[in-house]
Write a protein that holds these residues in place. Structure first.
Motif, PDB file in Angstrom:
ATOM      1  N   GLN A  97       0.829  -1.213   0.000  1.00 38.75           N
ATOM      2  CA  GLN A  97       0.000   0.000   0.000  1.00 38.75           C
ATOM      3  C   GLN A  97       0.859   1.255   0.000  1.00 38.75           C
ATOM      4  O   GLN A  97       0.563   2.228  -0.700  1.00 38.75           O
ATOM      5  CB  GLN A  97      -0.940   0.000   1.208  1.00 38.75           C
ATOM      6  CG  GLN A  97      -1.898   1.179   1.261  1.00 38.75           C
ATOM      7  CD  GLN A  97      -2.953   1.121   0.171  1.00 38.75           C
ATOM      8  OE1 GLN A  97      -3.618   0.117   0.003  1.00 38.75           O
ATOM      9  NE2 GLN A  97      -3.102   2.204  -0.581  1.00 38.75           N
ATOM     10  N   ASP A 126       0.579   4.364  -2.582  1.00 37.01           N
ATOM     11  CA  ASP A 126       0.300   5.710  -2.069  1.00 37.01           C
ATOM     12  C   ASP A 126       1.366   6.706  -2.524  1.00 37.01           C
ATOM     13  O   ASP A 126       1.055   7.871  -2.817  1.00 37.01           O
ATOM     14  CB  ASP A 126       0.224   5.699  -0.540  1.00 37.01           C
ATOM     15  CG  ASP A 126      -1.043   5.023  -0.015  1.00 37.01           C
ATOM     16  OD1 ASP A 126      -1.990   4.816  -0.806  1.00 37.01           O
ATOM     17  OD2 ASP A 126      -1.067   4.694   1.192  1.00 37.01           O
ATOM     18  N   TYR A 159      -8.718  -2.002  -7.653  1.00 36.44           N
ATOM     19  CA  TYR A 159      -8.403  -3.285  -7.023  1.00 36.44           C
ATOM     20  C   TYR A 159      -9.039  -4.412  -7.827  1.00 36.44           C
ATOM     21  O   TYR A 159     -10.262  -4.519  -7.891  1.00 36.44           O
ATOM     22  CB  TYR A 159      -8.899  -3.289  -5.578  1.00 36.44           C
ATOM     23  CG  TYR A 159      -8.650  -4.577  -4.815  1.00 36.44           C
ATOM     24  CD1 TYR A 159      -7.600  -5.441  -5.141  1.00 36.44           C
ATOM     25  CD2 TYR A 159      -9.465  -4.913  -3.741  1.00 36.44           C
ATOM     26  CE1 TYR A 159      -7.380  -6.606  -4.428  1.00 36.44           C
ATOM     27  CE2 TYR A 159      -9.250  -6.076  -3.012  1.00 36.44           C
ATOM     28  CZ  TYR A 159      -8.208  -6.921  -3.356  1.00 36.44           C
ATOM     29  OH  TYR A 159      -7.987  -8.084  -2.653  1.00 36.44           O
ATOM     30  N   GLU A 185      -0.868  -6.654   0.227  1.00 31.47           N
ATOM     31  CA  GLU A 185      -1.714  -5.759   1.017  1.00 31.47           C
ATOM     32  C   GLU A 185      -2.824  -5.214   0.120  1.00 31.47           C
ATOM     33  O   GLU A 185      -2.571  -4.361  -0.737  1.00 31.47           O
ATOM     34  CB  GLU A 185      -0.879  -4.603   1.572  1.00 31.47           C
ATOM     35  CG  GLU A 185       0.243  -5.062   2.491  1.00 31.47           C
ATOM     36  CD  GLU A 185       1.190  -3.937   2.897  1.00 31.47           C
ATOM     37  OE1 GLU A 185       0.986  -2.779   2.447  1.00 31.47           O
ATOM     38  OE2 GLU A 185       2.128  -4.213   3.656  1.00 31.47           O
ATOM     39  N   VAL A 228      -6.536  -0.152   0.778  1.00 26.20           N
ATOM     40  CA  VAL A 228      -7.307   0.286   1.945  1.00 26.20           C
ATOM     41  C   VAL A 228      -8.593   0.973   1.508  1.00 26.20           C
ATOM     42  O   VAL A 228      -9.662   0.739   2.054  1.00 26.20           O
ATOM     43  CB  VAL A 228      -6.458   1.235   2.821  1.00 26.20           C
ATOM     44  CG1 VAL A 228      -7.287   1.807   3.961  1.00 26.20           C
ATOM     45  CG2 VAL A 228      -5.228   0.513   3.355  1.00 26.20           C
ATOM     46  N   ASN A 229      -8.481   1.828   0.490  1.00 27.61           N
ATOM     47  CA  ASN A 229      -9.651   2.605   0.051  1.00 27.61           C
ATOM     48  C   ASN A 229      -9.575   2.858  -1.460  1.00 27.61           C
ATOM     49  O   ASN A 229      -9.441   4.001  -1.903  1.00 27.61           O
ATOM     50  CB  ASN A 229      -9.699   3.933   0.825  1.00 27.61           C
ATOM     51  CG  ASN A 229     -11.007   4.654   0.632  1.00 27.61           C
ATOM     52  OD1 ASN A 229     -12.024   4.041   0.330  1.00 27.61           O
ATOM     53  ND2 ASN A 229     -10.982   5.963   0.778  1.00 27.61           N
TER      54      ASN A 229
END
Length: 197
Positions: free
Chosen positions: A109, A113, A128, A164, A167-168
């Motif tokens: 992640q 990012d 994703y 991983e 997350v969003n």
């Protein structure tokens, strides 16, 4: 970085390129396990957008490792460098007014990012490509899971190296339940709602 470098501003701006090409420029960053369908969906989407007059280019994990990143291994450190380089190349495509679609496992992640942070707002879409590992293994288009299970490959994402999940993410496509065509349609609908294409 050397201290004697100077950044030269381009004579044609990103905004001018977008106006000329009549569409927004951005990255669709596909992430997911090997065998999840990233490359297949990326290429089908690129074709669909190209047919709509959208300037696109696909950066694929295996293809990039044949050239630009052929000096990198699959260690955690080199995987991070792989993604850093792709992020910088992708940013150049965005600056040139194109839509770049990347298909990389990109397991961390933090690395994804960092690519997002290279860009301006509304220039990075994390996609994703979700697929259970048992389905990916069943597909195993490159025979990699079998090699990883037999010990021929070490540090394989999802087997003995971590992945991983985002997350969003801006969009999630579950390829165990959606066909390639359904995924492409969902992505085009997403982009049309944003008025990017």
């Amino acid at each position: 970085m050397a201290s004697n470098l100077t950044w030269h501003e381009a004579s044609i701006t990103k905004h001018e390129r977008r106006e000329k090409q009549k569409h927004h420029s951005f990255i669709l960053w596909f992430t997911g396990l090997s065998g999840s369908g990233k490359s297949t969906i990326a290429n089908q989407l690129a074709k669909a957008l190209f047919q709509k007059g959208i300037h696109t280019y696909v950066l694929d994990g295996d293809n990039i490792r044949h050239g630009l990143n052929k000096d990198l291994s699959f260690s955690d450190e080199d995987r991070k460098e792989n993604i850093r380089r792709i992020g910088e190349v992708s940013k150049l495509f965005v600056d040139s007014g194109q839509v770049v679609i990347t298909a990389f496992i990109s397991p961390f992640q933090e690395d994804r990012d960092q690519v997002r942070e290279l860009l301006d707002e509304n220039e990075f879409v994390e996609v994703y490509i979700e697929c259970p590992i048992d389905v990916c293994e069943e597909r195993d288009p490159k025979g990699l899971y079998q090699k990883a299970r037999s010990g021929e490959i070490n540090g394989f994402t999802g087997i003995d190296a971590p992945y991983e999940p985002p997350v969003n993410p801006e969009i999630t496509l579950n390829t165990a339940h959606k066909s390639v065509d359904e995924c492409v349609k969902a992505l085009i609908t997403f982009l049309e709602k944003k008025k990017w294409v």
